[in-house]
Design an enzyme around this catalytic site. Structure first.
Site, PDB file in Angstrom:
ATOM      1  N   SER A  32      43.055  43.385  38.538  1.00 26.58           N
ATOM      2  CA  SER A  32      41.904  44.436  38.967  1.00 26.58           C
ATOM      3  C   SER A  32      41.384  43.973  40.066  1.00 26.58           C
ATOM      4  O   SER A  32      41.541  42.608  40.656  1.00 26.58           O
ATOM      5  CB  SER A  32      40.771  43.789  37.863  1.00 26.58           C
ATOM      6  OG  SER A  32      39.481  44.638  38.205  1.00 26.58           O
TER       7      SER A  32
ATOM      8  N   TYR B 222      34.871  38.436  32.466  1.00 24.50           N
ATOM      9  CA  TYR B 222      35.866  39.620  32.827  1.00 24.50           C
ATOM     10  C   TYR B 222      36.620  39.394  34.052  1.00 24.50           C
ATOM     11  O   TYR B 222      37.933  39.128  34.155  1.00 24.50           O
ATOM     12  CB  TYR B 222      35.277  41.099  32.647  1.00 24.50           C
ATOM     13  CG  TYR B 222      36.221  42.014  33.171  1.00 24.50           C
ATOM     14  CD1 TYR B 222      37.285  42.596  32.368  1.00 24.50           C
ATOM     15  CD2 TYR B 222      36.466  42.867  34.498  1.00 24.50           C
ATOM     16  CE1 TYR B 222      38.455  43.232  32.596  1.00 24.50           C
ATOM     17  CE2 TYR B 222      37.331  43.772  34.681  1.00 24.50           C
ATOM     18  CZ  TYR B 222      38.357  44.066  33.871  1.00 24.50           C
ATOM     19  OH  TYR B 222      39.298  45.034  34.376  1.00 24.50           O
TER      20      TYR B 222
END
Ligand code: NDP
Ligand code: 8X3
Length: 253
Positions: A141, A154
């Site tokens: 990501s 995260y």
């Protein structure tokens, strides 16, 4: 026998879009996820539309025994034809300051995004090594390249994925196995619904005022990377919406 691609998290978003694009190009599929009803639907749709073999495996990537059992039962012919692993299953749960964090949310993210990816990779890499070729895609990501407020755990898991992509590449360079790290920015999938625990209003607000990436944008990119000549590897790709400059800078209208 035609080639197989194994996609974790094929019940929605990037994983489902990858299943569709590889099916369109006549690849056989191994699709996985926890939601059996969705896997069954996808399997029956793609099998009848494209006349390919679709194997579906229902398991939770956090459970090592389930992961190993799922892949031990793959037939020899399938194993011999397995060329691509797309480590896609993952999620964010919650967003906010660390001191307000929910421990169970942290564990879900760490166990899925890091340990789950490791369990699947450990089960599949020996098959690719036996085949003397392969390609592993790790879906990281922009959160694995940058950290943003409230993204703490995260972001840490996606930085770990980025590191694992680099490590795998070093470990597998002598085995003719390509490793590609994919780092998307904001994409409108079920990601935000999961992150905000079903709060549709907050989830929708993430994508308001600009055109986010769509799942198919990522699937098309992965298919392109997967079909480069044997001597070419694309190691690492950051793919953003045109209206997103960094993890936190958006042009919203
Ligand atoms: P979705 O929520 O649409 O899809 C996530 C997929 O992961 C689902 O198929 C889900 O299947 C699977 N999954 C989640 N947890 C588990 C588990 N414990 N065991 C097995 N499968 C699991 O989100 P995306 O398509 O957006 O996400 C795919 C990947 O892309 C994730 O790793 C995410 O972190 C990453 N990403 C997403 C971005 C975005 O903005 N959307 C941007 C950058 C990266 P099921 O629930 O059926 O188990
Ligand atoms: C998902 C995109 O910006 O929420 O990985 O981290 S972001």
């Amino acid at each position: 026998m035609s080639k197989y691609v194994l996609i974790t998290g094929a019940t929605s978003g990037f994983g489902e879009a990858c299943a569709r694009i590889f099916a369109q190009h006549n690849w056989n599929l191994i699709i996985t996820g926890r939601r059996e009803d969705r896997l069954n639907l996808l399997k029956s749709e793609l099998t009848s539309e494209f006349n390919i073999d679709v194997i579906s495996k229902v398991f939770d990537v956090r459970n090592l025994d389930e992961v190993n059992n799922a892949f031990q039962s793959l037939g020899k012919e399938v194993q011999n034809s397995l060329e691509i692993l797309i480590n896609n299953a993952g999620l964010a749960v919650g967003r906010g300051p660390l001191e307000d964090g929910v421990v169970d949310d942290w564990e879900r993210m760490i166990d899925t995004n890091v340990k789950g990816l490791l369990y699947v990779s450990k089960a599949i890499i020996p098959i690719l090594k036996t085949n003397k070729k392969g390609h592993i895609f790790n879906i990281a990501s922009i959160a694995g390249k940058e950290v943003y407020p409230g993204g703490n755990v995260y972001c840490a898991t996606k930085h770990a994925v980025d590191a694992l992509s680099q490590g795998m590449r070093m470990d597998l360079v002598h085995d003719n196995i390509k490793v590609t790290n994919i780092a998307p920015g904001a994409a409108d999938t079920e990601f935000s619904i999961v992150r905000f625990k079903g709060d549709e209003k907050t989830a929708k607000s993430v994508y308001e005022g600009f055109q986010p990436l769509l799942a198919n944008d990522i699937a098309e990119t992965i298919y392109f990377v997967a079909t480069r000549p044997a001597h070419v590897t694309i190691n690492d790709l950051v793919i953003m919406p045109t209206a997103q400059a960094s993890a936190t800078i958006f042009h919203k209208v």
